[in-house]
Scaffold this motif. Sequence first.
Motif, PDB file in Angstrom:
ATOM      1  N   LEU A  54       0.065  36.650  24.814  1.00 13.65           N
ATOM      2  CA  LEU A  54      -0.757  36.844  23.668  1.00 13.65           C
ATOM      3  C   LEU A  54      -0.320  38.334  23.448  1.00 13.65           C
ATOM      4  N   ASP A  55      -0.461  39.264  24.705  1.00 14.18           N
ATOM      5  CA  ASP A  55      -0.405  40.668  24.285  1.00 14.18           C
ATOM      6  C   ASP A  55       1.038  40.942  23.519  1.00 14.18           C
ATOM      7  N   ALA A  56       2.109  40.097  24.118  1.00 10.92           N
ATOM      8  CA  ALA A  56       3.251  40.391  23.438  1.00 10.92           C
ATOM      9  C   ALA A  56       3.515  40.124  22.032  1.00 10.92           C
ATOM     10  N   ARG A  57       2.607  38.931  21.747  1.00 11.78           N
ATOM     11  CA  ARG A  57       2.733  38.453  20.364  1.00 11.78           C
ATOM     12  C   ARG A  57       1.884  39.409  19.406  1.00 11.78           C
ATOM     13  N   ILE A  58       0.732  39.908  20.076  1.00 12.44           N
ATOM     14  CA  ILE A  58      -0.033  41.005  19.342  1.00 12.44           C
ATOM     15  C   ILE A  58       0.871  42.334  19.140  1.00 12.44           C
ATOM     16  N   ARG A  59       1.440  42.822  20.096  1.00 11.78           N
ATOM     17  CA  ARG A  59       2.187  43.949  19.801  1.00 11.78           C
ATOM     18  C   ARG A  59       3.189  43.800  18.638  1.00 11.78           C
ATOM     19  N   ALA A  60       3.902  42.424  18.806  1.00 13.95           N
ATOM     20  CA  ALA A  60       4.875  42.097  17.702  1.00 13.95           C
ATOM     21  C   ALA A  60       4.550  41.968  16.283  1.00 13.95           C
ATOM     22  N   VAL A  61       3.245  41.373  16.113  1.00 12.45           N
ATOM     23  CA  VAL A  61       2.452  41.525  14.756  1.00 12.45           C
ATOM     24  C   VAL A  61       2.391  42.744  14.334  1.00 12.45           C
ATOM     25  N   LEU A  62       1.587  43.748  15.382  1.00  8.29           N
ATOM     26  CA  LEU A  62       1.330  44.976  14.905  1.00  8.29           C
ATOM     27  C   LEU A  62       2.538  45.771  14.301  1.00  8.29           C
ATOM     28  N   ARG A  63       3.649  45.787  15.209  1.00  8.10           N
ATOM     29  CA  ARG A  63       5.083  46.106  14.915  1.00  8.10           C
ATOM     30  C   ARG A  63       5.307  45.935  13.434  1.00  8.10           C
ATOM     31  N   ARG A  64       5.149  44.723  13.163  1.00 11.55           N
ATOM     32  CA  ARG A  64       5.740  44.034  12.025  1.00 11.55           C
ATOM     33  C   ARG A  64       4.515  44.525  10.706  1.00 11.55           C
ATOM     34  N   SER A  65       3.441  44.611  10.872  1.00  9.15           N
ATOM     35  CA  SER A  65       2.495  44.970  10.032  1.00  9.15           C
ATOM     36  C   SER A  65       2.458  46.394   9.731  1.00  9.15           C
ATOM     37  N   GLY A  66       2.913  47.181  10.743  1.00  6.42           N
ATOM     38  CA  GLY A  66       2.827  48.721  10.596  1.00  6.42           C
ATOM     39  C   GLY A  66       3.223  49.292   9.240  1.00  6.42           C
ATOM     40  N   GLY A  67       4.043  48.875   8.612  1.00  6.18           N
ATOM     41  CA  GLY A  67       4.695  49.190   7.260  1.00  6.18           C
ATOM     42  C   GLY A  67       3.528  49.374   6.345  1.00  6.18           C
ATOM     43  N   ARG A  68       2.631  48.555   6.205  1.00  2.00           N
ATOM     44  CA  ARG A  68       1.406  48.645   5.253  1.00  2.00           C
ATOM     45  C   ARG A  68       0.653  49.745   5.400  1.00  2.00           C
ATOM     46  N   HIS A  69       0.800  50.559   6.598  1.00  2.00           N
ATOM     47  CA  HIS A  69       0.079  51.792   6.557  1.00  2.00           C
ATOM     48  C   HIS A  69       0.935  53.034   6.339  1.00  2.00           C
ATOM     49  N   GLN A  70       2.274  52.825   6.177  1.00  3.23           N
ATOM     50  CA  GLN A  70       3.069  54.045   5.822  1.00  3.23           C
ATOM     51  C   GLN A  70       2.871  54.677   4.226  1.00  3.23           C
ATOM     52  N   GLU A  71       2.894  56.091   4.460  1.00  2.00           N
ATOM     53  CA  GLU A  71       2.451  56.770   3.071  1.00  2.00           C
ATOM     54  C   GLU A  71       3.616  56.793   2.537  1.00  2.00           C
ATOM     55  N   SER A  72       4.267  55.705   1.851  1.00  2.18           N
ATOM     56  CA  SER A  72       5.500  55.608   1.194  1.00  2.18           C
ATOM     57  C   SER A  72       5.226  54.793  -0.219  1.00  2.18           C
ATOM     58  N   VAL A  73       6.074  55.158  -1.248  1.00  2.00           N
ATOM     59  CA  VAL A  73       5.912  54.269  -2.479  1.00  2.00           C
ATOM     60  C   VAL A  73       7.485  54.001  -2.944  1.00  2.00           C
ATOM     61  N   TYR A  74       7.900  52.913  -2.875  1.00  2.00           N
ATOM     62  CA  TYR A  74       9.169  52.427  -3.319  1.00  2.00           C
ATOM     63  C   TYR A  74       9.225  52.013  -4.877  1.00  2.00           C
ATOM     64  N   HIS A  75      10.297  52.507  -5.358  1.00  2.00           N
ATOM     65  CA  HIS A  75      10.364  51.999  -7.008  1.00  2.00           C
ATOM     66  C   HIS A  75      11.751  51.421  -7.003  1.00  2.00           C
ATOM     67  N   VAL A  76      11.552  50.196  -7.888  1.00  2.00           N
ATOM     68  CA  VAL A  76      12.817  49.393  -8.230  1.00  2.00           C
ATOM     69  C   VAL A  76      12.772  49.179  -9.666  1.00  2.00           C
ATOM     70  N   GLY A  77      13.337  49.720 -10.600  1.00  2.00           N
ATOM     71  CA  GLY A  77      12.981  49.401 -11.898  1.00  2.00           C
ATOM     72  C   GLY A  77      11.591  49.611 -12.201  1.00  2.00           C
ATOM     73  N   GLY A  78      11.090  48.557 -12.863  1.00  2.00           N
ATOM     74  CA  GLY A  78       9.481  48.513 -13.250  1.00  2.00           C
ATOM     75  C   GLY A  78       8.596  48.237 -12.102  1.00  2.00           C
ATOM     76  N   LEU A  79       9.272  48.285 -11.012  1.00  2.00           N
ATOM     77  CA  LEU A  79       8.526  47.721  -9.951  1.00  2.00           C
ATOM     78  C   LEU A  79       8.164  48.771  -8.780  1.00  2.00           C
ATOM     79  N   SER A  80       6.781  49.015  -8.631  1.00  2.00           N
ATOM     80  CA  SER A  80       6.188  49.936  -7.546  1.00  2.00           C
ATOM     81  C   SER A  80       5.617  49.539  -6.506  1.00  2.00           C
TER      82      SER A  80
END
Length: 230
Positions: A111-137
Amino acid sequence: MAWTRVTVIEDDAEIRECLSASLRKMKYDVHAVSRGADGLSHAAAAAPGGVIVLDLGLPDIDGLDVLKMLRATVNTPVLVSSARDDDSHIVRALNLGADDYVVKPFSAEHLDARIRAVLRRSGGRHQESVYHVGGLSIDMEAHTAVLDGRELEMRPKEFRLLAYLARHAGRVVSKDELLNEIWDDAFGASEKTIDVHLSWLRRRLGETAAEPRYLHSVRGVGVKIAAPAA
């Protein structure tokens, strides 16, 4: 450094206490409850972050209904635990927004390994970044996607998939890469799972596979996101 918060929603007292004790020894901040309603209340009141470990066999509310309510109210990653290992049940949980699925019995180390993997995958949601593709932000910090000035309603997995493609705009991303990066080869995830999520994304973006604007499939290779042609 603050300990990672884990909310355990598990009705079996022995499993709940054993799991909580083991996770605390691993330096997690554990809050354990036995009922779905209590888990929902705690998740809504808690600060952003952490992980929810959700048992599906709860005494008051069906676990899948709890999952749907969690996905409608919080962005916290949800790791489903269940004794059921049939593919249809696993795929349903993943499609309802579970970030991972573990089959009982499992060890605390697993379970610890799965939690760490989930946290790695979800880490992007906390990045201070905005991506623009055409009219999509796509705002990684706010966890929002805006198309031509209109905010899109999205499931967490849809957002992560769209954000990953946006980070690699113009490049064809293989389905194997998406499985590794977004689903981390979760049991039950397949190319069909990706196809379903891409279909949902196309509806959000107001397009179809036959008439794409942003999402372009390359047969036998993968998919890429690109700004619509002028």
